[in-house]
Every structure is written in C-alpha cells, then in structure tokens.
Design an enzyme around this catalytic site. Structure first.
Site, PDB file in Angstrom:
ATOM      1  N   ASP A  37       0.847  -1.197   0.000  1.00 54.23           N
ATOM      2  CA  ASP A  37       0.000   0.000   0.000  1.00 54.23           C
ATOM      3  C   ASP A  37       0.880   1.245   0.000  1.00 54.23           C
ATOM      4  O   ASP A  37       1.386   1.661   1.050  1.00 54.23           O
ATOM      5  CB  ASP A  37      -0.930  -0.003   1.215  1.00 54.23           C
ATOM      6  N   GLU A  39       1.932   5.188  -0.174  1.00 49.53           N
ATOM      7  CA  GLU A  39       1.421   6.532   0.115  1.00 49.53           C
ATOM      8  C   GLU A  39       2.247   7.513  -0.703  1.00 49.53           C
ATOM      9  O   GLU A  39       3.446   7.295  -0.923  1.00 49.53           O
ATOM     10  CB  GLU A  39       1.513   6.864   1.604  1.00 49.53           C
ATOM     11  N   ASP A 135      -2.269   1.604  -6.825  1.00 46.93           N
ATOM     12  CA  ASP A 135      -0.867   1.359  -6.455  1.00 46.93           C
ATOM     13  C   ASP A 135      -0.049   0.819  -7.631  1.00 46.93           C
ATOM     14  O   ASP A 135       1.027   1.355  -7.942  1.00 46.93           O
ATOM     15  CB  ASP A 135      -0.787   0.383  -5.275  1.00 46.93           C
ATOM     16  N   HIS A 197      -4.591   5.527   6.179  1.00 51.57           N
ATOM     17  CA  HIS A 197      -3.699   6.193   5.218  1.00 51.57           C
ATOM     18  C   HIS A 197      -2.240   6.220   5.678  1.00 51.57           C
ATOM     19  O   HIS A 197      -1.415   6.864   5.020  1.00 51.57           O
ATOM     20  CB  HIS A 197      -4.177   7.605   4.860  1.00 51.57           C
ATOM     21  N   ASP A 202      -2.349   0.449   6.875  1.00 47.60           N
ATOM     22  CA  ASP A 202      -3.315  -0.004   5.879  1.00 47.60           C
ATOM     23  C   ASP A 202      -3.012  -1.442   5.457  1.00 47.60           C
ATOM     24  O   ASP A 202      -3.924  -2.263   5.299  1.00 47.60           O
ATOM     25  CB  ASP A 202      -3.299   0.908   4.653  1.00 47.60           C
TER      26      ASP A 202
END
Length: 231
Positions: A37, A39, A135, A197, A202
């Site tokens: 995941d 960011e 992603d 987030h 996550d």
C-alpha cells in the site's frame, strides 16, 4: 421401509455437514501474499506534478495462516516536489522530517528487490495484494517513468492484472463492492487498527480483511484485470 431409509440418509447427510470443519482456510493458489500500500505526496482536489511515492510498505504473509513472515517498510524522499503538503501530512501522518534524510525512490526500489530476492519470492509462489488499482496500475508506473527506471518484472503487473485487488475479492465473496478499507471492515465486523492512510497500517488491516474472507471459504485469485469501472 423406504421412509426409514430416506430418514437415515437425511440424518447421515446432516451429520456429515455438521462434522465439516468451520472457519477453516482452504488451500490458496499462492504460498505467500505480498500486501502492498503506497502513500504519495498529495494535495486536496488536484494531483501533484510529479506525484511521488513517499512510503513503501509490503508485508510477506503466509497464505494458510495469514501470519506476517517478513516486513519491508521504507519512507522515501521526494525530489520533484520535495516539500510535503500540509494536506498530505494531515492525511497520512507522514511529516517532512520523516522523509528528508531518506533515500530516493530508485534506491528504495533496489532495496525492495533485494528483500524480494532474499525471501525467495517469485511470481509463481506469491502474488501482490492491493486495496484498489491505484498502487500498481497507476502510481508505480508513473513513479518509475518519472524516476527514469524500468518497472521490475515482479511488480510489472499493472497492465496484466496478475495481482489481487482485495476490493474485487471482497465483492466476489459478499456480492457487494468494497469502496474502502473501513467500509469493508465494518461490513465484516472488523475494526480498523492504527492510522488510516498510514501505508504500513493499511497493509496490516488489508491482511485482517483477507483472513476474514479466507475463513469464509474464499480462495484468492489474481483479479486486477477485472473491469476498471471501480478503483
């Protein structure tokens, strides 16, 4: 006599059903799940140019137990837009001092490839898992293009769909599309742990969703190539 036999057969079938193990995870298609995941630096209402990955977490999860066997986690220094926006920090919890002294994306990607190799991971024994298409189908290709580097073969699945989008998996099991982590968890009776987030948090919560679905008899399959109507 016929009624007696029928009743005995019904009773036998009932006992067989009752004797079947409940809450047992079926054999999965992959030995490991690689839950990922990203960011990225961001701004409300508009996409930064360039938008760069600032957190790269990946959990190596054993498919039959959903235990985390190994963790890759790096924060990344952005270069195109070097200062994180206040919106990004508020959303992700990532502050400027958390990325200022870190490696840039090409260096972190090299570290990830080493981690992948050291854990004897291959496309045959493992599959990446994301919550949505962004992603691997969007952010990673754009990041690699901006950084002037090729997408590593193992991660180059955005177009082929050879990865697990847990939203599609949730939809297959429940009949309802999962709009986000918290919504899926709420419907499954789970609670989010950590900060939403935060990439690493996550990832951990994606694992809880996967285990819950697996215990409801779901066998995960690569499904990233399904309709992209939903993200």
């Amino acid at each position: 006599m016929w009624t007696t036999i029928t009743c005995l057969r019904q009773a036998s079938n009932f006992m067989t059903i009752m004797a079947q193990p409940k809450n047992v995870i079926k054999p999965q298609n992959f030995q490991y799940f690689l839950v990922l995941d990203f960011e990225a630096n961001c701004q409300k209402g508009v996409r930064l140019d360039p938008q760069e990955i600032i957190e790269f977490p990946c959990l190596m999860v054993e498919s039959q137990t959903f235990r985390v066997l190994s963790t890759f986690h790096e924060y990344i220094k952005p270069v195109g837009v070097p200062n994180l926006t206040s919106f990004c920090t508020e959303l992700t919890g990532i502050t400027q001092d958390m990325v200022a002294s870190k490696d840039t994306f090409p260096e972190v990607l090299s570290k990830f490839q080493l981690w992948y190799s050291e854990n004897s991971l291959t496309p045959e024994n493992s599959s990446f898992v994301t919550c949505g298409l962004w992603d691997l189908a969007d952010m990673l290709p754009k990041q690699c293009k901006y950084s002037g580097i090729p997408i590593p073969d193992a991660l180059n699945v955005g177009e082929t769909g050879e990865y697990v989008n847990v939203k599609f998996s949730y939809q297959k099991q429940t009949g309802h599309y999962g709009k986000g982590l918290k919504e899926m968890q709420d419907k499954l009776g789970l609670e989010f742990e950590g900060r939403h987030h935060s990439g690493i948090d996550d990832c951990r919560n994606i694992v809880t969703i996967m285990e819950c679905l697996a215990r409801r008899s779901l066998v995960f399959e690569n499904n990233g190539s399904q309709s992209r109507k939903h993200k």
